[in-house]
Motif scaffolding. Structure first.
Motif, PDB file in Angstrom:
ATOM      1  N   LEU A  25       0.843  -1.188   0.000  1.00 60.68           N
ATOM      2  CA  LEU A  25       0.000   0.000   0.000  1.00 60.68           C
ATOM      3  C   LEU A  25       0.883   1.243   0.000  1.00 60.68           C
ATOM      4  CD1 LEU A  25      -2.895   1.141   0.233  1.00 60.68           C
ATOM      5  CD2 LEU A  25      -2.596   1.058   2.719  1.00 60.68           C
ATOM      6  N   LEU A  26       0.615   2.159  -0.923  1.00 62.98           N
ATOM      7  CA  LEU A  26       1.298   3.451  -0.970  1.00 62.98           C
ATOM      8  C   LEU A  26       0.309   4.502  -0.485  1.00 62.98           C
ATOM      9  CD1 LEU A  26       3.718   5.264  -1.857  1.00 62.98           C
ATOM     10  CD2 LEU A  26       2.598   5.420  -4.087  1.00 62.98           C
ATOM     11  N   LEU A  27       0.665   5.181   0.617  1.00 60.12           N
ATOM     12  CA  LEU A  27      -0.167   6.250   1.162  1.00 60.12           C
ATOM     13  C   LEU A  27       0.500   7.573   0.855  1.00 60.12           C
ATOM     14  CD1 LEU A  27      -0.291   3.884   3.808  1.00 60.12           C
ATOM     15  CD2 LEU A  27      -2.294   5.331   3.938  1.00 60.12           C
ATOM     16  N   SER A  28      -0.231   8.470   0.186  1.00 63.09           N
ATOM     17  CA  SER A  28       0.334   9.759  -0.215  1.00 63.09           C
ATOM     18  C   SER A  28       0.210  10.774   0.915  1.00 63.09           C
ATOM     19  CB  SER A  28      -0.404  10.280  -1.458  1.00 63.09           C
ATOM     20  OG  SER A  28      -1.632  10.894  -1.080  1.00 63.09           O
ATOM     21  N   PRO A  29       0.907  11.895   0.798  1.00 63.73           N
ATOM     22  CA  PRO A  29       0.803  12.940   1.828  1.00 63.73           C
ATOM     23  C   PRO A  29      -0.623  13.461   2.015  1.00 63.73           C
ATOM     24  CG  PRO A  29       2.686  13.367   0.428  1.00 63.73           C
ATOM     25  CD  PRO A  29       1.916  12.229  -0.204  1.00 63.73           C
ATOM     26  N   LYS A  30      -1.433  13.398   0.988  1.00 65.38           N
ATOM     27  CA  LYS A  30      -2.814  13.874   1.087  1.00 65.38           C
ATOM     28  C   LYS A  30      -3.770  12.783   1.559  1.00 65.38           C
ATOM     29  CE  LYS A  30      -2.517  17.767  -1.987  1.00 65.38           C
ATOM     30  NZ  LYS A  30      -2.098  18.720  -1.022  1.00 65.38           N
ATOM     31  N   GLY A  31      -3.249  11.583   1.831  1.00 58.56           N
ATOM     32  CA  GLY A  31      -4.073  10.499   2.360  1.00 58.56           C
ATOM     33  C   GLY A  31      -4.655   9.562   1.323  1.00 58.56           C
ATOM     34  N   THR A  32      -4.355   9.788   0.038  1.00 55.99           N
ATOM     35  CA  THR A  32      -4.845   8.840  -0.960  1.00 55.99           C
ATOM     36  C   THR A  32      -4.060   7.544  -0.855  1.00 55.99           C
ATOM     37  OG1 THR A  32      -3.371   9.714  -2.658  1.00 55.99           O
ATOM     38  CG2 THR A  32      -5.589  10.658  -2.551  1.00 55.99           C
ATOM     39  N   GLN A  33      -4.688   6.467  -1.265  1.00 54.41           N
ATOM     40  CA  GLN A  33      -4.079   5.140  -1.157  1.00 54.41           C
ATOM     41  C   GLN A  33      -4.060   4.467  -2.522  1.00 54.41           C
ATOM     42  OE1 GLN A  33      -6.111   2.774   1.766  1.00 54.41           O
ATOM     43  NE2 GLN A  33      -6.062   4.379   3.297  1.00 54.41           N
ATOM     44  N   GLU A  34      -2.984   3.761  -2.784  1.00 57.87           N
ATOM     45  CA  GLU A  34      -2.890   2.984  -4.015  1.00 57.87           C
ATOM     46  C   GLU A  34      -2.188   1.671  -3.695  1.00 57.87           C
ATOM     47  OE1 GLU A  34      -0.984   3.198  -8.523  1.00 57.87           O
ATOM     48  OE2 GLU A  34      -1.015   5.008  -7.304  1.00 57.87           O
ATOM     49  N   TRP A  35      -2.794   0.568  -4.125  1.00 57.69           N
ATOM     50  CA  TRP A  35      -2.153  -0.738  -3.982  1.00 57.69           C
ATOM     51  C   TRP A  35      -1.204  -0.917  -5.154  1.00 57.69           C
ATOM     52  CZ3 TRP A  35      -2.325  -3.356   0.374  1.00 57.69           C
ATOM     53  CH2 TRP A  35      -3.358  -3.083   1.264  1.00 57.69           C
ATOM     54  N   ILE A  36       0.047  -1.270  -4.853  1.00 56.77           N
ATOM     55  CA  ILE A  36       1.083  -1.413  -5.879  1.00 56.77           C
ATOM     56  C   ILE A  36       1.529  -2.873  -5.916  1.00 56.77           C
ATOM     57  CG2 ILE A  36       3.359  -0.661  -6.666  1.00 56.77           C
ATOM     58  CD1 ILE A  36       1.508   1.710  -6.561  1.00 56.77           C
ATOM     59  N   ALA A  37       1.394  -3.485  -7.069  1.00 59.84           N
ATOM     60  CA  ALA A  37       1.854  -4.862  -7.285  1.00 59.84           C
ATOM     61  C   ALA A  37       3.129  -4.824  -8.124  1.00 59.84           C
ATOM     62  CB  ALA A  37       0.774  -5.663  -8.008  1.00 59.84           C
ATOM     63  N   VAL A  38       3.846  -5.935  -8.157  1.00 56.84           N
ATOM     64  CA  VAL A  38       5.060  -6.028  -8.969  1.00 56.84           C
ATOM     65  C   VAL A  38       4.727  -5.701 -10.426  1.00 56.84           C
ATOM     66  CG1 VAL A  38       6.859  -7.584  -9.829  1.00 56.84           C
ATOM     67  CG2 VAL A  38       6.229  -7.639  -7.424  1.00 56.84           C
ATOM     68  N   GLU A  39       3.567  -6.137 -10.888  1.00 57.85           N
ATOM     69  CA  GLU A  39       3.169  -5.850 -12.273  1.00 57.85           C
ATOM     70  C   GLU A  39       3.128  -4.339 -12.526  1.00 57.85           C
ATOM     71  OE1 GLU A  39       1.452  -7.980 -10.213  1.00 57.85           O
ATOM     72  OE2 GLU A  39       2.257  -9.810 -11.118  1.00 57.85           O
ATOM     73  N   ARG A  40       2.658  -3.571 -11.559  1.00 54.42           N
ATOM     74  CA  ARG A  40       2.625  -2.097 -11.683  1.00 54.42           C
ATOM     75  C   ARG A  40       4.048  -1.544 -11.708  1.00 54.42           C
ATOM     76  NH1 ARG A  40       2.328   2.950 -12.667  1.00 54.42           N
ATOM     77  NH2 ARG A  40       1.361   4.397 -11.226  1.00 54.42           N
ATOM     78  N   LEU A  41       4.903  -2.062 -10.815  1.00 55.22           N
ATOM     79  CA  LEU A  41       6.296  -1.605 -10.800  1.00 55.22           C
ATOM     80  C   LEU A  41       6.975  -1.866 -12.146  1.00 55.22           C
ATOM     81  CD1 LEU A  41       7.484  -2.794  -7.266  1.00 55.22           C
ATOM     82  CD2 LEU A  41       6.796  -0.486  -7.944  1.00 55.22           C
ATOM     83  N   ALA A 101       5.567   8.921 -10.508  1.00 52.73           N
ATOM     84  CA  ALA A 101       4.436   8.308 -11.203  1.00 52.73           C
ATOM     85  C   ALA A 101       3.149   8.363 -10.389  1.00 52.73           C
ATOM     86  CB  ALA A 101       4.767   6.854 -11.545  1.00 52.73           C
ATOM     87  N   CYS A 102       3.258   8.340  -9.072  1.00 55.84           N
ATOM     88  CA  CYS A 102       2.070   8.193  -8.219  1.00 55.84           C
ATOM     89  C   CYS A 102       1.638   9.448  -7.478  1.00 55.84           C
ATOM     90  CB  CYS A 102       2.306   7.069  -7.210  1.00 55.84           C
ATOM     91  SG  CYS A 102       2.486   5.454  -7.983  1.00 55.84           S
ATOM     92  N   LEU A 103       2.530  10.417  -7.330  1.00 58.06           N
ATOM     93  CA  LEU A 103       2.181  11.634  -6.588  1.00 58.06           C
ATOM     94  C   LEU A 103       2.129  12.824  -7.531  1.00 58.06           C
ATOM     95  CD1 LEU A 103       4.532  11.347  -3.465  1.00 58.06           C
ATOM     96  CD2 LEU A 103       2.187  10.512  -3.694  1.00 58.06           C
ATOM     97  N   PRO A 104       1.198  13.748  -7.293  1.00 58.43           N
ATOM     98  CA  PRO A 104       1.214  14.986  -8.079  1.00 58.43           C
ATOM     99  C   PRO A 104       2.554  15.701  -7.908  1.00 58.43           C
ATOM    100  CG  PRO A 104      -0.810  14.818  -6.797  1.00 58.43           C
ATOM    101  CD  PRO A 104       0.100  13.698  -6.338  1.00 58.43           C
ATOM    102  N   LYS A 105       3.004  16.347  -8.955  1.00 55.94           N
ATOM    103  CA  LYS A 105       4.320  17.012  -8.945  1.00 55.94           C
ATOM    104  C   LYS A 105       4.496  17.988  -7.784  1.00 55.94           C
ATOM    105  CE  LYS A 105       5.846  15.388 -12.976  1.00 55.94           C
ATOM    106  NZ  LYS A 105       6.033  13.992 -12.768  1.00 55.94           N
ATOM    107  N   ALA A 106       3.439  18.694  -7.425  1.00 54.19           N
ATOM    108  CA  ALA A 106       3.552  19.720  -6.382  1.00 54.19           C
ATOM    109  C   ALA A 106       3.409  19.153  -4.974  1.00 54.19           C
ATOM    110  CB  ALA A 106       2.492  20.796  -6.607  1.00 54.19           C
TER     111      ALA A 106
END
Length: 168
Positions: free
Chosen positions: A34-50, A87-92
């Motif tokens: 699980l990748l949790l962003s500074p704004k609290g959004t969540q994304e499940w990351i699998a090896v296939e995504r990497l 790839a997963c976080l907004p640039k700012a």
């Protein structure tokens, strides 16, 4: 008001100390984290995504682990952590630190300067391959590799369960 990440307000026990006992038995899991962003959004990351992100290899990596001695050199391959963040976080989106936490409770805290100023030929890596072969569950499936660390590999987290990008 509840913070986006409880980890951002409380220091986990492993920040200042954790057991250094070797864990020869992998915890259950399939390498998805699980990748949790500074704004609290969540994304499940699998090896296939990497594997859809730029592939990076880093040679001459050693694992120096308490209770296991030194092993290597290895050539680890995978995604530079800064590439995953791009790839997963907004640039700012700005962040204070990154906690990489294993399914067995071990973890490492990375500071922005570690991630963003690592030499291009030796970036901090989310490795899913070692010496040209996909890693097994025993080896970590997805493992944090910090090539600049050569002492006790306290940041070489295997069995990654979550990555928490803490807000400023």
């Amino acid at each position: 008001m509840t913070p986006a990440h409880p980890e951002a307000t409380q220091e986990p026990a492993w920040v200042h100390g954790h057991p250094h006992e070797p864990n020869p038995t992998p915890p259950p899991g399939d390498g998805v984290f699980l990748l949790l962003s500074p704004k609290g959004t969540q994304e499940w990351i699998a090896v296939e995504r990497l594997r859809t992100l730029p592939y990076t290899e880093v040679a001459e990596c050693y694992i120096v682990s308490t209770g296991h001695g030194k092993s290597g050199p290895f050539v680890f391959g995978g995604v530079a952590l800064h590439d995953l963040l791009s790839a997963c976080l907004p640039k700012a989106e700005r962040w204070r630190h990154i906690d990489v936490i294993s399914a067995d409770g071990f973890g490492a805290r990375l500071q922005p300067e570690e991630v963003l100023t690592a030499p291009p030929q030796r970036p901090i890596l989310l490795a899913y391959a070692r010496d040209g072969a996909l890693m097994t569950r025993q080896a970590g499936l997805v493992r944090l590799i910090v090539p600049s660390e050569t002492n006790d590999a306290l940041k070489q987290v295997k069995w990654i369960e979550r990555i928490v990008v803490a807000p400023l």
